[in-house]
Design an enzyme around this catalytic site. Structure first.
Site, PDB file in Angstrom:
ATOM      1  N   ASP A   1       0.816  -1.234   0.000  1.00  0.00           N
ATOM      2  CA  ASP A   1       0.000   0.000   0.000  1.00  0.00           C
ATOM      3  C   ASP A   1       0.840   1.270   0.000  1.00  0.00           C
ATOM      4  O   ASP A   1       0.664   2.140  -0.842  1.00  0.00           O
ATOM      5  CB  ASP A   1      -1.062   0.000   1.118  1.00  0.00           C
ATOM      6  CG  ASP A   1      -0.519  -0.114   2.531  1.00  0.00           C
ATOM      7  OD1 ASP A   1       0.684  -0.391   2.708  1.00  0.00           O
ATOM      8  OD2 ASP A   1      -1.308   0.096   3.478  1.00  0.00           O
TER       9      ASP A   1
ATOM     10  N   SER B   1     -13.826   3.016  27.251  1.00  0.00           N
ATOM     11  CA  SER B   1     -13.685   1.764  26.526  1.00  0.00           C
ATOM     12  C   SER B   1     -14.247   0.622  27.357  1.00  0.00           C
ATOM     13  O   SER B   1     -13.827   0.411  28.493  1.00  0.00           O
ATOM     14  CB  SER B   1     -12.205   1.510  26.235  1.00  0.00           C
ATOM     15  OG  SER B   1     -12.007   0.146  25.964  1.00  0.00           O
TER      16      SER B   1
ATOM     17  N   GLY C   1      -3.589  -8.572  14.270  1.00  0.00           N
ATOM     18  CA  GLY C   1      -3.262  -8.143  12.913  1.00  0.00           C
ATOM     19  C   GLY C   1      -4.507  -7.944  12.064  1.00  0.00           C
ATOM     20  O   GLY C   1      -4.450  -8.035  10.845  1.00  0.00           O
TER      21      GLY C   1
ATOM     22  N   SER D   1      -6.430  -5.165  12.328  1.00  0.00           N
ATOM     23  CA  SER D   1      -6.663  -3.717  12.251  1.00  0.00           C
ATOM     24  C   SER D   1      -7.711  -3.188  13.209  1.00  0.00           C
ATOM     25  O   SER D   1      -8.589  -2.418  12.818  1.00  0.00           O
ATOM     26  CB  SER D   1      -7.035  -3.292  10.830  1.00  0.00           C
ATOM     27  OG  SER D   1      -5.934  -3.412  10.025  1.00  0.00           O
TER      28      SER D   1
ATOM     29  N   ASP E   1      -5.602  -0.404   5.774  1.00  0.00           N
ATOM     30  CA  ASP E   1      -6.494  -0.815   6.851  1.00  0.00           C
ATOM     31  C   ASP E   1      -7.750   0.050   6.880  1.00  0.00           C
ATOM     32  O   ASP E   1      -8.871  -0.450   6.984  1.00  0.00           O
ATOM     33  CB  ASP E   1      -5.766  -0.741   8.198  1.00  0.00           C
ATOM     34  CG  ASP E   1      -4.454  -1.513   8.185  1.00  0.00           C
ATOM     35  OD1 ASP E   1      -4.274  -2.341   7.275  1.00  0.00           O
ATOM     36  OD2 ASP E   1      -3.619  -1.279   9.076  1.00  0.00           O
TER      37      ASP E   1
END
Ligand code: GLA
Length: 362
Positions: free
Chosen positions: A21, A52, A108, A110, A156
């Protein structure tokens, strides 16, 4: 303008096209069914309140003093997005964001981009901000680059924004365009988390990026998009730089071959490209781990698997496998058992389908 809104942004899986990318090449990716949900509301004070549900923490920060936090680094993604929106001239005022997620962290997939995209979408809905989908992805990437400090590309965020159910998305980072490519109904995507967290804030990612830039500079071109494998053989480059560039150029080529394979329903040919991609990660880009290698080797031997490779930045995280629909349980059982025997670690599985991109739920 609405007082409250709920947004959802999915995680993504990179299916072919590793580290292409930021080299302005091609990627085939998909949004997955898991992601980040944000319940957002406007506040009368000029502050940003974020909580959160994942880690049971919350922060409050003045809009006039948005800065990276060290103790609550998890909040830097949404704080960074709001800061970038303000710096880009968008008018917004105080808001509260309540974040929840069913996306595993460090896998991994994202989770950080999903958090950024859900935040940008929430701010857009609360304050009627006007920007198109690609611009939204770019603003989120800017937040990650400038505020969090990872020099990641646009993959992402763009995958989280443009995901489509049952479709892979073909991203061209030179022309900044998106196309869809159907995934045949007899194929599914299986994600296996190696259980060894991937850490993009580690220096390796930025280091790889620098090596790619150096390769392009040595070739006298703007980006590796313009390089060919033949050129890489003939130009004097140091050994490591050459291998990094071979990976990137090979990956972009594999994406284009992969699109042809999918369009003509040749799933095994597509799977072979995935295996070739992993080998190139191992040898040329050196962004695999012994755990990811074991997962891919086991996948290679397991009936029902077309192809398998590491997905995303590397240095830990997950593999993605293209499998025959209906075979998932058997495949997961076989691979998990062998993986534990061989490494002592436990992998966890997520069976997914290409899913819809980020959206406003209410
Ligand atoms: C991470 C980055 C992306 C991309 C991939 C590798 O996921 O955030 O921008 O570079 O690694 O393809």
């Amino acid at each position: 303008m609405s007082e409250t809104t709920t947004t959802f942004a999915p995680g993504r899986v990179e299916i072919l096209g590793n580290h292409t990318d930021y080299n302005l090449g091609f990627v085939l990716s998909a949004a997955i069914h898991l992601g980040v949900t944000i319940e957002a509301s406007r506040l009368s004070e000029e502050i940003l309140e974020i909580s959160s549900e994942t880690n049971q923490r919350s922060i409050s920060i003045e809009l006039s003093n948005l800065r990276p936090l060290t103790e609550d680094a998890w909040a830097n993604y949404p704080v960074g997005v709001i800061k970038v929106l303000l710096a880009s001239g968008f008018r917004l005022s105080g808001m509260r964001l309540n974040i929840s997620s069913d996306l595993p962290l460090g896998a991994g997939l994202s989770s950080s981009a999903a958090l950024e995209v859900a935040t940008a979408l929430a701010a857009k809905a609360l304050f009627d901000l006007e920007f198109e989908k690609m611009r939204l992805a770019q603003l989120c990437q800017k937040a990650e680059n400038e505020f969090v400090g990872v020099q990641s590309g646009l993959l992402d965020q763009a995958s989280s924004v443009f995901g489509k159910s049952h479709q892979l998305i073909l991203l061209d980072f030179l022309n900044v365009t998106v196309e869809t490519v159907s995934l045949p109904a007899n194929a599914s995507l299986l994600l296996l988390n190696s259980g060894v967290p991937h850490q993009l804030t580690g220096g390796e990612y930025n280091e790889r990026r620098k090596q790619c830039m150096l390769a392009a500079k040595s070739l006298g071109i703007k980006s590796l998009r313009d390089a060919t494998l033949a050129q890489l053989e003939s130009v004097p480059l140091d050994e490591v730089t050459r291998r990094r560039a071979i990976h990137v150029v090979g990956e972009s080529d594999r994406v284009l071959q992969g699109v042809q394979a999918l369009r003509s329903n040749r799933l095994q040919a597509f799977g072979d490209l995935m295996f070739a991609s992993h080998v190139s990660s191992q040898i040329n880009f050196e962004n695999s781990t012994s755990y990811l290698d074991v997962l891919v080797d086991l996948a290679r031997k397991t009936p029902g698997v077309f192809g398998s490779r590491l997905t995303g930045g590397g240095f830990g995280g997950s593999t993605v496998s293209l499998i025959q629909a209906g075979y998932a349980n058997e495949i997961v059982r076989t691979i998990s058992l062998e993986y534990h025997k061989m490494t002592g670690a436990n992998c966890s599985a997520i069976l997914t389908e290409p899913s819809e991109g980020a959206r406003i739920l209410s």
